[in-house]
Design a protein around this motif. Structure first.
Motif, short mmCIF file in Angstrom:
data_model
loop_
_atom_site.label_atom_id
_atom_site.label_comp_id
_atom_site.label_asym_id
_atom_site.label_seq_id
_atom_site.Cartn_x
_atom_site.Cartn_y
_atom_site.Cartn_z
N GLN A 139 11.59 0.25 4.18
CA GLN A 139 12.34 -0.40 3.10
C GLN A 139 11.53 -1.58 2.59
O GLN A 139 11.29 -2.54 3.32
N PHE A 140 11.07 -1.51 1.35
CA PHE A 140 10.29 -2.59 0.76
C PHE A 140 11.22 -3.69 0.27
O PHE A 140 12.18 -3.42 -0.46
N THR A 141 10.94 -4.92 0.69
CA THR A 141 11.75 -6.09 0.30
C THR A 141 10.80 -7.22 -0.09
O THR A 141 9.61 -7.19 0.26
N PRO A 142 11.29 -8.23 -0.81
CA PRO A 142 10.39 -9.33 -1.25
C PRO A 142 9.73 -10.09 -0.10
O PRO A 142 8.67 -10.68 -0.28
N ASP A 143 10.33 -10.06 1.11
CA ASP A 143 9.74 -10.82 2.24
C ASP A 143 8.90 -9.95 3.17
O ASP A 143 8.46 -10.41 4.23
N LEU A 144 8.65 -8.69 2.78
CA LEU A 144 7.83 -7.80 3.61
C LEU A 144 6.38 -8.28 3.63
O LEU A 144 5.86 -8.75 2.62
N LEU A 145 5.72 -8.17 4.76
CA LEU A 145 4.32 -8.57 4.90
C LEU A 145 3.45 -7.33 5.12
O LEU A 145 3.93 -6.33 5.66
N PRO A 146 2.15 -7.40 4.74
CA PRO A 146 1.26 -6.24 4.99
C PRO A 146 1.27 -5.79 6.45
O PRO A 146 1.21 -4.59 6.72
N ASN A 169 13.14 1.69 -8.61
CA ASN A 169 14.13 1.58 -9.67
C ASN A 169 13.37 1.19 -10.93
O ASN A 169 12.32 0.58 -10.85
N PRO A 170 13.91 1.52 -12.11
CA PRO A 170 13.21 1.14 -13.34
C PRO A 170 12.91 -0.36 -13.36
O PRO A 170 13.70 -1.17 -12.93
N VAL A 171 11.69 -0.69 -13.86
CA VAL A 171 11.15 -2.05 -13.78
C VAL A 171 12.02 -3.08 -14.49
O VAL A 171 12.00 -4.25 -14.16
N GLU A 172 12.83 -2.62 -15.48
CA GLU A 172 13.66 -3.58 -16.23
C GLU A 172 14.64 -4.33 -15.33
O GLU A 172 15.15 -5.37 -15.70
N GLN A 173 14.96 -3.76 -14.16
CA GLN A 173 15.95 -4.41 -13.30
C GLN A 173 15.39 -5.68 -12.67
O GLN A 173 14.19 -5.82 -12.46
N GLU A 174 16.30 -6.60 -12.34
CA GLU A 174 15.87 -7.90 -11.80
C GLU A 174 15.30 -7.75 -10.40
O GLU A 174 15.65 -6.84 -9.66
N GLY A 175 14.42 -8.71 -10.04
CA GLY A 175 13.88 -8.77 -8.68
C GLY A 175 12.88 -7.68 -8.35
O GLY A 175 12.75 -7.28 -7.20
N THR A 176 12.18 -7.18 -9.36
CA THR A 176 11.16 -6.16 -9.08
C THR A 176 9.79 -6.64 -9.53
O THR A 176 9.68 -7.51 -10.39
N TYR A 177 8.77 -6.08 -8.91
CA TYR A 177 7.37 -6.41 -9.23
C TYR A 177 6.71 -5.16 -9.79
O TYR A 177 6.62 -4.15 -9.09
N PRO A 178 6.24 -5.19 -11.04
CA PRO A 178 5.57 -3.99 -11.58
C PRO A 178 4.36 -3.62 -10.73
O PRO A 178 3.62 -4.50 -10.26
N LEU A 179 4.16 -2.33 -10.51
CA LEU A 179 3.01 -1.89 -9.70
C LEU A 179 1.72 -2.10 -10.48
O LEU A 179 1.66 -1.78 -11.67
N PRO A 180 0.67 -2.64 -9.83
CA PRO A 180 -0.62 -2.79 -10.53
C PRO A 180 -1.21 -1.42 -10.90
O PRO A 180 -0.91 -0.43 -10.24
N GLU A 181 -2.05 -1.41 -11.95
CA GLU A 181 -2.63 -0.14 -12.42
C GLU A 181 -3.39 0.59 -11.31
O GLU A 181 -3.31 1.81 -11.19
#
Length: 334
Positions: free
Chosen positions: A84-91, A164-176
């Motif tokens: 489960q990917f979350t904003p506080d996940l570390l590598p 989830n579609p990027v328009e939703q809050e709290g998401t980070y667009p994936l780099p190219e």
């Protein structure tokens, strides 16, 4: 293996392929015990499995994206990890880390959940770029470096990421660089009325008693991959694949006035992936040769995340999908 050319060789391979593709039909029937509709998603997951290509699955919450991947893993007797990917996940939460053992005064590698066969990266765009980047080496090189040690990953190894579609809050667009590592980007849509009714009847219970049986194993999948290398691709079909990719880079050469709309087109990885996916499509259909229809059917999922649009295109409300559609409608099929 050399590409076949004679009709006799293709006929011979067709018999092998019909036999080898049977376990994949059994996978579909098992997954369909849980999943309603979503035939395209299941089909694309099988293509990823056959080619070792990773999948990016996008759709609003509640469309059974996670259930689809988990069901596929159960139908194959193989390792499965859901992260489960979350904003506080570390590598380190993903690939593992070095742990110090004081009594031995040494560092020991503790492997992370990436060390499995099927990886479900759930809601990948909820984690920051450094975590997404930790997946890059694993996805491309099939290996992970922890400290000074490099570890090979199991085979088959497949990442299926949902977002989830990027328009939703709290998401980070994936780099190219990250999105290009995904062979296919599949858009999951709402079910139709009949499917919704079926979902209601099947799922509106307090407990689900549907058990999925393992109907194949990694050895059968790896054997199928070897057969895919033998599938024949005619020169005209190869030309069609290259033309579709080239049209995303220099559309004016193909009589399309799209250059101001495209920031950059498909990379050579797109060409390779489109050819591989078309071969896998032929395999699932029990054929030893690729048709132009195989290519066309998969071109959108291969290209939609690789064609970047300009601000001008956005101003005109043109998406990468609409640009790819124009290219598919314009470049003639052989």
């Amino acid at each position: 293996m050399s590409t076949m050319s004679t009709g006799a060789e293709i006929e011979q391979a067709s018999e092998k392929i019909k036999l080898a593709s049977e376990p994949f039909r059994r996978i579909v029937s098992q997954v369909n015990r849980v999943l309603v509709g979503q035939e395209q998603l299941v089909h694309r997951m099988l293509i990823g499995l056959l080619t070792g290509g990773h999948l990016l699955i996008e759709g609003v919450p509640g469309l059974a994206k996670t259930t689809a991947v988990a069901s596929l893993a159960k139908a194959i007797d193989t390792g499965f990890q859901r992260i489960q990917f979350t904003p506080d996940l570390l590598p380190a939460d993903l690939i593992g880390t070095q742990v110090y053992r004081p009594q031995e005064q040494t560092f020991v590698v503790q492997k992370g959940p990436i060390f499995s066969n099927l990886i479900l990266a759930d809601e990948i765009n909820r984690a920051p770029a450094k975590v997404q980047s930790a997946l890059l080496e694993a996805m491309q090189e099939r290996q992970v470096t922890i400290g000074s040690e490099t570890f090979e990953l199991d085979n088959p190894f497949l990442v299926m990421a949902t977002q989830n579609p990027v328009e939703q809050e709290g998401t980070y667009p994936l780099p190219e660089a990250q999105t290009d590592r995904f062979m296919l980007k599949v858009i999951v849509d709402y079910p139709n009325r009949d499917e919704e009714l079926q979902i209601l009847r099947r799922m509106s219970k307090t407990a689900s008693n549907v058990e999925i049986e393992s109907v194949t194993n990694p050895a059968e999948i790896l054997a199928a991959r070897e057969l895919i290398d033998q599938i024949h691709v005619d020169e005209k079909v190869e030309g069609y694949i290259v033309d579709l990719i080239m049209a995303t880079r220099s559309p004016e050469s193909y009589g399309l006035n799209l250059s101001p709309m495209i920031q950059f087109g498909g990379s050579p990885r797109a060409t390779i992936n489109l050819a591989l996916a078309a071969k896998a499509n032929a395999f699932l259909a029990g054929r030893a040769y690729v048709t132009p229809s195989d290519v066309r059917e998969l071109a959108m999922d291969i290209l939609r995340h690789r064609v970047a649009v300009t601000y001008e295109a956005e101003a005109e409300e043109l998406t990468s999908e609409s640009i790819v559609s124009q290219i598919l409608n314009h470049v003639p099929m052989p």
